[in-house]
Design a protein around this motif. Structure first.
Motif, PDB file in Angstrom:
ATOM      1  N   ARG A 146     -27.737  16.997  47.761  1.00 52.40           N
ATOM      2  CA  ARG A 146     -29.093  17.012  48.288  1.00 52.40           C
ATOM      3  C   ARG A 146     -30.306  16.921  46.993  1.00 52.40           C
ATOM      4  NH1 ARG A 146     -29.362  22.232  52.062  1.00 52.40           N
ATOM      5  NH2 ARG A 146     -27.025  22.440  52.455  1.00 52.40           N
ATOM      6  N   ILE A 147     -29.486  17.071  45.989  1.00 50.38           N
ATOM      7  CA  ILE A 147     -30.505  17.018  44.785  1.00 50.38           C
ATOM      8  C   ILE A 147     -30.975  15.589  44.505  1.00 50.38           C
ATOM      9  CG2 ILE A 147     -30.756  17.405  42.286  1.00 50.38           C
ATOM     10  CD1 ILE A 147     -28.967  19.611  42.432  1.00 50.38           C
ATOM     11  N   ARG A 148     -32.266  15.471  44.216  1.00 50.18           N
ATOM     12  CA  ARG A 148     -32.823  14.071  44.183  1.00 50.18           C
ATOM     13  C   ARG A 148     -32.370  13.476  43.073  1.00 50.18           C
ATOM     14  NH1 ARG A 148     -38.955  16.291  43.489  1.00 50.18           N
ATOM     15  NH2 ARG A 148     -38.082  18.114  44.482  1.00 50.18           N
ATOM     16  N   PRO A 149     -32.313  12.431  43.038  1.00 53.68           N
ATOM     17  CA  PRO A 149     -31.716  11.565  41.865  1.00 53.68           C
ATOM     18  C   PRO A 149     -32.502  11.555  40.533  1.00 53.68           C
ATOM     19  CG  PRO A 149     -32.428   9.846  43.473  1.00 53.68           C
ATOM     20  CD  PRO A 149     -32.618  11.351  44.041  1.00 53.68           C
ATOM     21  N   ALA A 150     -31.701  11.319  39.451  1.00 54.42           N
ATOM     22  CA  ALA A 150     -32.167  11.503  38.145  1.00 54.42           C
ATOM     23  C   ALA A 150     -33.440  10.163  37.988  1.00 54.42           C
ATOM     24  CB  ALA A 150     -31.431  11.206  37.012  1.00 54.42           C
TER      25      ALA A 150
ATOM     26  N   PRO B  95     -27.813   8.054  44.934  1.00 53.68           N
ATOM     27  CA  PRO B  95     -28.095   7.120  44.074  1.00 53.68           C
ATOM     28  C   PRO B  95     -27.483   7.295  42.499  1.00 53.68           C
ATOM     29  CG  PRO B  95     -30.000   7.738  45.261  1.00 53.68           C
ATOM     30  CD  PRO B  95     -29.048   8.541  45.754  1.00 53.68           C
ATOM     31  N   ASN B  96     -26.987   8.303  42.408  1.00 59.29           N
ATOM     32  CA  ASN B  96     -26.301   8.680  41.157  1.00 59.29           C
ATOM     33  C   ASN B  96     -24.724   8.784  40.999  1.00 59.29           C
ATOM     34  OD1 ASN B  96     -28.900  11.073  40.383  1.00 59.29           O
ATOM     35  ND2 ASN B  96     -28.833   9.040  39.716  1.00 59.29           N
ATOM     36  N   ILE B  97     -24.330   7.982  42.148  1.00 58.43           N
ATOM     37  CA  ILE B  97     -22.919   8.254  42.315  1.00 58.43           C
ATOM     38  C   ILE B  97     -21.984   7.631  41.186  1.00 58.43           C
ATOM     39  CG2 ILE B  97     -22.755   5.866  43.710  1.00 58.43           C
ATOM     40  CD1 ILE B  97     -20.846   9.391  44.105  1.00 58.43           C
ATOM     41  N   THR B  98     -22.377   6.561  40.420  1.00 59.89           N
ATOM     42  CA  THR B  98     -21.482   6.106  39.556  1.00 59.89           C
ATOM     43  C   THR B  98     -21.685   7.023  38.284  1.00 59.89           C
ATOM     44  OG1 THR B  98     -23.178   4.428  38.859  1.00 59.89           O
ATOM     45  CG2 THR B  98     -21.744   3.753  40.157  1.00 59.89           C
ATOM     46  N   GLU B  99     -22.510   7.470  38.043  1.00 61.11           N
ATOM     47  CA  GLU B  99     -22.713   8.543  36.834  1.00 61.11           C
ATOM     48  C   GLU B  99     -21.748   9.638  37.256  1.00 61.11           C
ATOM     49  OE1 GLU B  99     -26.721  10.089  36.203  1.00 61.11           O
ATOM     50  OE2 GLU B  99     -26.033  11.307  34.704  1.00 61.11           O
ATOM     51  N   PHE B 100     -21.875  10.142  38.406  1.00 64.95           N
ATOM     52  CA  PHE B 100     -20.980  11.455  38.881  1.00 64.95           C
ATOM     53  C   PHE B 100     -19.580  10.917  38.466  1.00 64.95           C
ATOM     54  CE2 PHE B 100     -18.403  13.409  42.124  1.00 64.95           C
ATOM     55  CZ  PHE B 100     -18.798  14.729  41.945  1.00 64.95           C
ATOM     56  N   ILE B 101     -19.144   9.868  39.102  1.00 61.67           N
ATOM     57  CA  ILE B 101     -17.781   9.324  39.137  1.00 61.67           C
ATOM     58  C   ILE B 101     -17.064   9.673  37.691  1.00 61.67           C
ATOM     59  CG2 ILE B 101     -16.031   7.444  39.267  1.00 61.67           C
ATOM     60  CD1 ILE B 101     -18.117   6.651  41.807  1.00 61.67           C
TER      61      ILE B 101
ATOM     62  N   ALA C 241     -37.425  14.191  37.559  1.00 57.18           N
ATOM     63  CA  ALA C 241     -36.220  14.892  37.794  1.00 57.18           C
ATOM     64  C   ALA C 241     -34.833  14.449  36.982  1.00 57.18           C
ATOM     65  CB  ALA C 241     -35.726  14.771  39.387  1.00 57.18           C
ATOM     66  N   SER C 242     -34.043  15.440  36.626  1.00 58.43           N
ATOM     67  CA  SER C 242     -32.915  15.471  35.748  1.00 58.43           C
ATOM     68  C   SER C 242     -31.898  15.033  36.477  1.00 58.43           C
ATOM     69  CB  SER C 242     -32.752  16.640  34.893  1.00 58.43           C
ATOM     70  OG  SER C 242     -32.946  17.568  35.578  1.00 58.43           O
ATOM     71  N   GLY C 243     -31.712  15.278  38.031  1.00 59.51           N
ATOM     72  CA  GLY C 243     -30.721  14.765  38.497  1.00 59.51           C
ATOM     73  C   GLY C 243     -29.431  15.634  38.808  1.00 59.51           C
ATOM     74  N   PRO C 244     -28.596  15.363  39.581  1.00 60.87           N
ATOM     75  CA  PRO C 244     -27.388  16.484  40.034  1.00 60.87           C
ATOM     76  C   PRO C 244     -26.376  16.652  38.786  1.00 60.87           C
ATOM     77  CG  PRO C 244     -27.130  14.377  41.483  1.00 60.87           C
ATOM     78  CD  PRO C 244     -28.557  14.397  40.492  1.00 60.87           C
ATOM     79  N   ILE C 245     -26.228  15.651  38.023  1.00 65.10           N
ATOM     80  CA  ILE C 245     -25.017  15.813  37.183  1.00 65.10           C
ATOM     81  C   ILE C 245     -25.651  16.884  36.144  1.00 65.10           C
ATOM     82  CG2 ILE C 245     -23.617  14.782  35.217  1.00 65.10           C
ATOM     83  CD1 ILE C 245     -24.468  12.850  38.290  1.00 65.10           C
ATOM     84  N   SER C 246     -26.938  16.758  35.599  1.00 66.88           N
ATOM     85  CA  SER C 246     -27.347  17.614  34.535  1.00 66.88           C
ATOM     86  C   SER C 246     -27.376  18.989  35.306  1.00 66.88           C
ATOM     87  CB  SER C 246     -29.005  17.400  34.391  1.00 66.88           C
ATOM     88  OG  SER C 246     -29.707  17.327  35.091  1.00 66.88           O
ATOM     89  N   PHE C 247     -27.705  19.145  36.398  1.00 69.26           N
ATOM     90  CA  PHE C 247     -27.561  20.708  36.909  1.00 69.26           C
ATOM     91  C   PHE C 247     -26.141  21.104  37.143  1.00 69.26           C
ATOM     92  CE2 PHE C 247     -31.873  19.713  38.920  1.00 69.26           C
ATOM     93  CZ  PHE C 247     -32.566  20.539  38.063  1.00 69.26           C
TER      94      PHE C 247
END
Ligand code: UDP
Length: 570
Positions: free
Chosen positions: A123-127, A174-180, A138-144
């Motif tokens: 649910r966190i908006r993308p970086a 939208p940040n899926i590749t960074e997450f992977i 916004a810093s995005g899900p991975i930073s959190f």
């Protein structure tokens, strides 16, 4: 009592009550009396005249006879001031500063009490997207996730056991590749298991080799497209590299969502076996399958009457845990008590197969798995319906997918947990996993080496006359019986370990248990170091086809720090 030396060591180190100086103030028997008495107490809520003494005795016997064991927090905290009894929680992570840091705080409270937490960061908006109140970015899900990780790290020292987290991101974020790739070089997400939340839509796009939409969770707008196969290959590549991310099939979790009116299931607990709604918790317990085997004229048979008795008592126990639990948050108490999910599973499945003389990698083993789990699930639901007659169904029953059926006390009854610690307490193999090694060498103090051999294997080896310490050392070194001379062929066939078993059989076994499990199955698919990316991909596809809810793989030697090195005597 039946506890092994090893079990007593674990109990003393981590479970028995201690005073402020760390001296033990509880015996092993005392621990199980404390747990049994406390959990039996719940019956008084329903009938003030009920004989909780007899019930406490029943629970005490069931645990100390190593027939059933509740998850660790119940053993540690029942009847004590903290009183938090569940292993599994899922917390929502909304797209707001307040919400995110509330979740960090709540997770810390849960970790302190021995529970594990799962989160969806979807649910966190993308970086890079805008933040209205500050005009910033916004810093995005991975930073959190790194913030959650740091909080977990800090609580570690004070808590009763290591805090564990699951982090999930939807494949269309939208940040899926960074997450992977987020665990690739980062030492900042070490307290997380991560899984990609896969949708059916995505799987279809992979199959058809087409593009799929990326959606901004805040605006719900399509903000881009990706070629599904490229993302899928990246997941496979990373998993091949170091075992992460895992995958979880979100649509399947939601197909089994018992109360869809309460929202979507977005995440599981840390080890993946328990999908939950936001703010929901669940307590687990496992039946030791070694305890349901009778030996008749040198042959083992499953005693189903005994299994039925244990299931009935275990369901009663786990339902009581919900009432006796002290919840870390009011919101969690409310959500948990509205569905009353419990997770009854098994441990000692590999031991059972050894004793029945059935190789884990055989059709017969798959059939036995289905038969046992179907029995437990059917009987478990009957026990839960029986409880509903006097205690009522779970409060949201009327809006659940079961509303037209006979009332049931618990929205889910079965889960296959890893049983990491409770299997040591019971001297059983973990969950439904094959054994990792038949014998291994444990390093103890002063560079002493301790040779440990699977109990039943030792017995067979002695009876058949091929036991020697030397041979057991060789088995420890080679990691498998397959190429050890002096072990009879029929013994080799039955006593297979994780690396003797093909990834296909690992997944088929997971699927066999999943078919009769309400929640999910904790299972790792082991690959040899030589496995290719294609092999990993094939297993993902098979898991998808066979109805698994997720997959975790591990390729031998792919992580620097491997807990147990097969073939290396360290
Ligand atoms: N768990 C945790 N920290 C740990 C081990 C387990 O939070 O160090 C949680 C996690 O949710 C996991 C669940 O407990 O999925 C069940 O794990 P397991 O069956 O290994 O626990 P046990 O009861 O044997 O300690």
């Amino acid at each position: 009592m039946k506890f092994s030396e090893n079990a007593i060591k674990v109990l003393e180190r981590r479970y028995l009550s201690k005073d402020e100086e760390g001296n033990l103030i509880e015996t092993v028997e005392g621990l199980f009396r404390r747990v049994a008495n406390h959990i039996a107490e719940a019956d008084k809520h329903y009938d003030s005249n009920s004989d909780t003494k007899a019930l406490a005795e029943e629970f005490f016997e069931m645990m100390t006879n190593l027939e059933f064991m509740p998850n660790s927090p119940t053993l540690m905290n029942a009847g004590k001031p903290l009183g938090q009894l569940s292993a599994c929680f899922v917390l929502p992570v909304p797209d707001s500063m307040d919400g995110i840091f509330d979740a960090v705080k709540n997770a810390a409270l849960i970790h302190k009490s021995g529970g594990g937490t799962g989160f969806s960061f979807s649910r966190i908006r993308p970086a890079g997207s805008s933040v209205r109140s500050t005009g910033g970015v916004a810093s995005g899900p991975i930073s959190f996730m790194k913030v959650f990780n740091a909080a977990t790290e800090a609580v570690k020292q004070g808590g009763t056991r290591r805090g564990a987290n699951m982090g999930i991101l939807r494949v269309d974020h939208p940040n899926i590749t960074e997450f992977i790739q987020c665990k690739k070089d980062s030492a900042e997400i070490t307290n997380f298991n991560i899984s990609v939340g896969i949708t059916e839509k995505f799987m279809e796009a992979v199959k058809a080799d087409t593009y799929y939409d990326l959606i901004d969770p805040k605006t719900k707008e399509v903000v881009g497209q990706k070629r599904a196969k490229e993302v899928y290959d990246l997941i496979v590549d990373m998993a091949w590299n170091n075992g992460e991310p895992g995958i979880v099939f979100l649509d399947r979790l939601n197909r089994d969502n018992v109360v869809p009116s309460q929202g979507e299931i977005e995440s599981t607990n840390p080890c993946g076996e328990q999908p939950l709604l936001p703010y929901e918790s669940c307590n687990l317990g496992s039946i030791n399958l070694n305890a349901v085997l009778d030996e008749e004229e040198g042959k083992f048979v499953i005693n189903y009457a005994k299994l039925a008795r244990i299931v009935d008592s275990a369901v009663h126990f786990l339902d009581n845990v919900i009432d006796m639990n002290k919840y870390p948050l009011e919101e969690i108490e409310k959500t948990t008590k509205s569905t009353r999910k419990i997770g009854l599973g098994v441990m000692g499945f590999a031991d059972l197969l050894f004793k029945l003389g059935i190789p884990y990698n055989s059709e017969e083993a798959i059939a036995v798995a289905g038969k046992i789990m179907e029995f437990i699930e059917t009987r478990g639901r009957e026990a839960s319906r029986e409880l509903a007659k006097t205690r009522g169904p779970f409060p949201l029953f009327g809006e659940s997918i079961f509303k037209d059926e006979e009332p049931i006390r618990n929205a889910t009854v079965t889960t296959i947990a890893p049983t990491g610690t409770i299997s040591i307490i019971c001297g059983a193999s973990g969950g439904v996993e094959p054994l990792f090694a038949i014998s291994f060498i444990r390093n103890v103090m002063d560079n002493d080496e301790l040779l440990e051999v699977h109990d039943y294997f030792r017995k067979v080896a002695e009876e058949r006359g091929f036991y020697s310490d030397e041979l057991m050392r060789e088995i420890a070194q080679k990691g498998s019986l397959a190429h050890v001379e002096g072990v009879p062929e029929d013994v080799k066939r039955v006593f297979v370990t994780a690396h003797d078993i093909s990834p296909e059989y690992h997944i088929r076994m997971q699927a066999a248990f999943q078919e009769f499990t309400d929640n999910a199955v904790s299972k790792t698919v082991n690959f040899p170091n030589s496995a290719t990316r294609e092999d990993v991909s094939d297993v993902y596809r098979l898991a998808y086809e066979l109805g698994c809810k997720g997959v975790t793989i591990y390729r031998d030697g792919s992580r620097d720090l491997q807990v147990l090195n097969v073939g290396k005597v360290k």
